[in-house]
Design an enzyme around this catalytic site. Sequence first.
Site, mmCIF file in Angstrom:
data_model
loop_
_atom_site.group_PDB
_atom_site.id
_atom_site.type_symbol
_atom_site.label_atom_id
_atom_site.label_comp_id
_atom_site.label_asym_id
_atom_site.label_seq_id
_atom_site.Cartn_x
_atom_site.Cartn_y
_atom_site.Cartn_z
ATOM 1 N NE ARG A 1 -4.339 -1.191 -0.002
ATOM 2 C CZ ARG A 1 -4.547 -2.152 -0.917
ATOM 3 N NH1 ARG A 1 -3.628 -2.453 -1.804
ATOM 4 N NH2 ARG A 1 -5.697 -2.812 -0.947
ATOM 5 C CG HIS B 1 -3.781 -0.870 -7.133
ATOM 6 N ND1 HIS B 1 -4.271 -0.204 -6.032
ATOM 7 C CD2 HIS B 1 -3.839 -2.196 -6.808
ATOM 8 C CE1 HIS B 1 -4.626 -1.084 -5.102
ATOM 9 N NE2 HIS B 1 -4.377 -2.310 -5.556
HETATM 10 P P1 NDP Z 1 -2.040 -10.959 5.144
HETATM 11 O O1 NDP Z 1 -2.988 -10.385 6.152
HETATM 12 O O2 NDP Z 1 -2.139 -12.391 4.793
HETATM 13 O O3 NDP Z 1 -0.537 -10.680 5.607
HETATM 14 C C1 NDP Z 1 -0.134 -9.490 6.179
HETATM 15 C C2 NDP Z 1 1.270 -9.669 6.704
HETATM 16 O O4 NDP Z 1 1.713 -8.435 7.254
HETATM 17 C C3 NDP Z 1 1.367 -10.708 7.827
HETATM 18 O O5 NDP Z 1 2.552 -11.423 7.722
HETATM 19 C C4 NDP Z 1 1.369 -9.832 9.084
HETATM 20 O O6 NDP Z 1 2.021 -10.427 10.194
HETATM 21 C C5 NDP Z 1 2.166 -8.663 8.585
HETATM 22 N N1 NDP Z 1 1.917 -7.462 9.394
HETATM 23 C C6 NDP Z 1 0.762 -6.763 9.546
HETATM 24 N N2 NDP Z 1 0.948 -5.732 10.383
HETATM 25 C C7 NDP Z 1 2.235 -5.778 10.771
HETATM 26 C C8 NDP Z 1 3.031 -4.979 11.643
HETATM 27 N N3 NDP Z 1 2.527 -3.911 12.279
HETATM 28 N N4 NDP Z 1 4.319 -5.329 11.823
HETATM 29 C C9 NDP Z 1 4.840 -6.416 11.194
HETATM 30 N N5 NDP Z 1 4.153 -7.205 10.351
HETATM 31 C C10 NDP Z 1 2.863 -6.890 10.138
HETATM 32 O O7 NDP Z 1 -2.209 -10.040 3.844
HETATM 33 P P2 NDP Z 1 -1.895 -10.431 2.327
HETATM 34 O O8 NDP Z 1 -0.552 -11.033 2.273
HETATM 35 O O9 NDP Z 1 -3.030 -11.177 1.743
HETATM 36 O O10 NDP Z 1 -1.894 -8.984 1.659
HETATM 37 C C11 NDP Z 1 -0.971 -7.990 2.052
HETATM 38 C C12 NDP Z 1 -1.358 -6.659 1.432
HETATM 39 O O11 NDP Z 1 -1.085 -6.660 0.034
HETATM 40 C C13 NDP Z 1 -2.834 -6.292 1.489
HETATM 41 O O12 NDP Z 1 -3.204 -5.823 2.760
HETATM 42 C C14 NDP Z 1 -2.929 -5.226 0.444
HETATM 43 O O13 NDP Z 1 -2.631 -3.967 1.016
HETATM 44 C C15 NDP Z 1 -1.833 -5.588 -0.552
HETATM 45 N N6 NDP Z 1 -2.360 -6.046 -1.835
HETATM 46 C C16 NDP Z 1 -1.982 -5.370 -2.972
HETATM 47 C C17 NDP Z 1 -2.416 -5.772 -4.205
HETATM 48 C C18 NDP Z 1 -1.962 -5.072 -5.429
HETATM 49 O O14 NDP Z 1 -2.447 -5.369 -6.521
HETATM 50 N N7 NDP Z 1 -1.030 -4.155 -5.344
HETATM 51 C C19 NDP Z 1 -3.325 -6.918 -4.361
HETATM 52 C C20 NDP Z 1 -3.666 -7.545 -3.111
HETATM 53 C C21 NDP Z 1 -3.197 -7.123 -1.907
HETATM 54 P P3 NDP Z 1 1.414 -11.751 10.894
HETATM 55 O O15 NDP Z 1 1.556 -12.836 9.845
HETATM 56 O O16 NDP Z 1 2.283 -11.982 12.044
HETATM 57 O O17 NDP Z 1 -0.015 -11.420 11.200
HETATM 58 C C1 OXD Z 2 -6.476 -5.742 -3.009
HETATM 59 C C2 OXD Z 2 -5.889 -4.926 -4.024
HETATM 60 O O1 OXD Z 2 -6.342 -5.391 -1.852
HETATM 61 O O2 OXD Z 2 -6.211 -5.103 -5.211
HETATM 62 O O3 OXD Z 2 -7.089 -6.782 -3.317
HETATM 63 O O4 OXD Z 2 -5.056 -4.051 -3.746
#
Ligand code: NDP
Ligand code: OXD
Length: 310
Positions: A225, A273
């Site tokens: 993000r 994006h």
């Molecule tokens: P998940 O919820 O599966 O994973 C999030 C990860 O971030 C976890 O490992 C979590 O730790 C870690 N995390 C969250 N907060 C913290 C923190 N404060 N400190 C350290 N680690 C942290 O999400 P996804 O992997 O499914 O997706 C990640 C992001 O990718 C989405 O939220 C979205 O913003 C972005 N995205 C972008 C897309 C694009 O097209 N550009 C498409 C889809 C998603 P823990 O495992 O310990 O909980």
């Molecule tokens: C999502 C994205 O969060 O597209 O799915 O960014």
Amino acid sequence: MTLTLLFAAGDEALDAYQLPLITELRKAGLDARIVTDAPPETVDYILYAPSGPLTDFTPFTRCKAVLSLWAGVERIVSNPTLTQPLARMVDPGLTQGMIEYVTGHVLRHHLGMDAHIHARPGAWRPIEPPLAQERIVGFLGLGQLGQGCAQALQALGFQVIGWSSTPKVLPGIACHHGPEGLKSVLQAAEILVTLLPHTPQTESLLNETRLAQMREGAVLINPGRGALIDEPALLDALDRGQIAHATLDVFRAEPLPADHPFWHHPRVTVTPHIAATTRAASAARVIANNIARVETGETLQHEVSRDHGY
Ligand code: NDP
Ligand code: OXD
């Protein structure tokens, strides 16, 4: 009884989702109708995307769950009217897309492809790239997407390290957590990939101090993000060459305004994006199976923690 599913993700998305949803709901043994408008008190489930019209969830008194078509839920999770359980999207198609995007952009920088693509005709400069096992790739975020990408790069031979909120053990990946863990990953990674959600804790995580902790000449790839990054601090780090290149897919304002300095910066690649999109065919299966779970008294999968914001 026929279930009523309110599709609140916009008309464009409906064109892509309608048929796969009907197919997968049937396969899951559910009798359901998909509507874009209905008396709120008759709605059983809401399929949501921030591009859709819905902002007030209060009148949906019968709704058993809101199912997000997006993985990132920062635009709905703190909506005070949302009292229903919220599931985020975990879609094999989306994960595969992210693996391909991240692998492609990591390989671009690892292999130094730009030097050849933009070479002056006649400039014969054989530069030997290191092998994958000589390159350290770091991940901030080891969730569904971070883990998938980290494992794919590890399978290609890269030295992969990662950081998450809670401790993890992943084969072949050096996992870190906590403030010291973050520092270790920032200091070690030659290519850093950010796949964190946007929460109050991750807002501007990559600020001036943390960017300064990164290796001189490191590459940043951000499909997570835009708000994870302090933009003026990144621009400064790029100007100084502290960060050699930033490949950015997500931004604080989207579409990225035409006059934004990222567009013209020689060390920035902007992608609009597109790192990974939810694929209707596989996502419809995920949604239908999740609804079937709730209907048979099982727990909702991929439920968002309101406390954690992801
Ligand atoms: P998940 O919820 O599966 O994973 C999030 C990860 O971030 C976890 O490992 C979590 O730790 C870690 N995390 C969250 N907060 C913290 C923190 N404060 N400190 C350290 N680690 C942290 O999400 P996804 O992997 O499914 O997706 C990640 C992001 O990718 C989405 O939220 C979205 O913003 C972005 N995205 C972008 C897309 C694009 O097209 N550009 C498409 C889809 C998603 P823990 O495992 O310990 O909980
Ligand atoms: C999502 C994205 O969060 O597209 O799915 O960014």
